[in-house]
Write an enzyme that holds these catalytic residues in place. Structure first.
Site, PDB file in Angstrom:
ATOM      1  N   SER A  54       0.656  -1.255   0.048  1.00 20.20           N
ATOM      2  CA  SER A  54       0.019   0.163  -0.054  1.00 20.20           C
ATOM      3  C   SER A  54       0.837   1.315   0.079  1.00 20.20           C
ATOM      4  O   SER A  54       1.984   1.206   0.319  1.00 20.20           O
ATOM      5  CB  SER A  54      -0.875  -0.024   1.268  1.00 20.20           C
ATOM      6  OG  SER A  54       0.005   0.437   2.383  1.00 20.20           O
ATOM      7  N   HIS A  78      -3.707  -5.659  -1.656  1.00 21.99           N
ATOM      8  CA  HIS A  78      -2.957  -4.933  -0.531  1.00 21.99           C
ATOM      9  C   HIS A  78      -3.031  -6.195   0.639  1.00 21.99           C
ATOM     10  O   HIS A  78      -4.292  -6.753   0.726  1.00 21.99           O
ATOM     11  CB  HIS A  78      -3.292  -3.868  -0.075  1.00 21.99           C
ATOM     12  CG  HIS A  78      -2.949  -2.829  -0.943  1.00 21.99           C
ATOM     13  ND1 HIS A  78      -1.817  -2.424  -1.797  1.00 21.99           N
ATOM     14  CD2 HIS A  78      -4.097  -1.626  -1.706  1.00 21.99           C
ATOM     15  CE1 HIS A  78      -2.046  -1.575  -2.817  1.00 21.99           C
ATOM     16  NE2 HIS A  78      -3.310  -0.738  -2.572  1.00 21.99           N
TER      17      HIS A  78
END
Length: 356
Positions: free
Chosen positions: A282, A330
């Site tokens: 991320s 993610h």
């Protein structure tokens, strides 16, 4: 008779609206009510909790135990451990060297170089003279920064009252062009803000149409650096370059800089070597990792990827909306546990409760 029923109906509507108004007022007052300060736990208990965290993984803790553990940890004063910090920082510098390699510069890139993207791994970009001139001559992060705040966008920031604490940091990192309307909770100071190309594509039509709304939004960040992954995915390159040109056309004070894909590849290898599995890090994980290397002290705010706060009350995913990312892209909970490990060992501070 019809008139009487008409009046009764109006009265019922008024009473219903008033009751709903009272309910909303109660919710707002409850949300704004200061949280109760809890007594600190004894040092021995805090050491036990930290040891439990350091010897566990997020997958070995069920949800109830996890929340109980985090809540108890909030009652332990955070203590920095310089030895643990120095060790972790040296590992980051050996693998990644953010002070030199975080962003593309004329110092770490050559004209004519075929730059491999870190996302589109089969895609390469030839660094022409015109692209080379867009890069700063040298790194902007050669000097260590004393204190840094990295501000995530979790809904846990709502009613946190952390704005003043964030603004006191020497350097403030923010993620993905967040709105700063919640000043008391998120502050206003911004030294660097990341910008995902998808935001420019979806919110601002890839800057192919009117650019004034985008320019007005950027003004909220003052003269902050804008960090973009221009060489991660081929679809994002042009919009990243267009962002730089647009800010220049409007004589904005912001400088657009680009993630170095070599840095991101090395950082990915480092974290996967630590046992993490993800399709892509991320933006928050990228910046928190960079800040750890660049700053002498790091405090993370708004990093909480769960649908409930510490008291198990439902919260928005972001403090400004409720749009979570793709769960298969993610590994937010696993990233969070890395922050928790570093908090427990004393190498960085993870702020989850209210700031007083």
């Amino acid at each position: 008779m019809a008139r009487r029923w008409h009046l009764v109906l109006i009265l019922m509507v008024v009473l219903t609206c008033y009751s709903f108004y009272q309910y909303l007022q109660h919710r707002v007052q409850s949300a704004q009510r200061p949280r109760k300060r809890y007594l600190e736990l004894p040092e021995a208990e805090c050491l036990r909790l930290k040891s439990l965290i350091l010897n566990s993984t997020i997958k070995t803790l069920d949800t109830s135990k996890f929340y109980t553990l985090i809540n108890a940890l909030q009652r332990c004063p955070w203590k920095g451990n310089q030895t643990a910090r120095d060790l972790k920082q040296s590992q980051f510098r050996m693998c990644c060297n953010a002070s030199h390699a975080l962003i593309m510069t004329q110092e770490n890139t050559e004209v004519g170089h075929s730059l491999q993207y870190d996302g589109d791994k089969k895609y390469k970009k030839n660094i022409t003279e015109s692209i080379f001139k867009l890069f700063p001559e040298t790194s902007l992060f050669t000097k260590p920064i004393r204190s840094c705040a990295v501000v995530g966008n979790s809904g846990i920031l709502r009613n946190s009252l952390c704005g003043a604490d964030i603004d006191r940091a020497d350097f403030v990192f923010r993620l993905n062009l967040p709105p700063l309307n919640w000043t008391k909770d998120v502050g206003t100071k911004t030294d660097l803000v990341s910008a995902n190309p998808s935001i420019l594509i979806h919110r601002y039509s890839s800057l192919m149409e009117q650019r004034k709304p985008f320019i007005n939004m950027v003004k909220a960040y003052g003269s902050a650096l804008i960090l973009m992954p221009a060489f991660s995915f081929s679809l994002g390159t042009e919009v990243c370059l267009r962002t730089l040109y647009s800010l220049e056309d409007f004589d904005m004070r912001n400088q657009v800089v680009f993630f170095n894909p070599r840095y991101l590849r090395n950082l990915t290898s480092y974290w996967k070597g630590c046992g993490l599995t993800f399709r892509r890090m991320s933006s928050g994980f990228m910046l928190a990792s960079a800040a750890f290397e660049l700053c002498e002290k790091v405090i993370l705010y708004g990093f909480w990827p769960f649908p409930e706060d510490l008291e198990r009350t439902p919260i928005l995913y972001h403090y400004y909306d409720n749009k979570p990312p793709r769960a298969d892209y993610h590994a937010m909970p696993d990233e969070f546990y890395q922050y928790l490990l570093m908090h427990s060992e004393g190498s960085l501070q993870l702020q989850l409760g209210q700031c007083y």
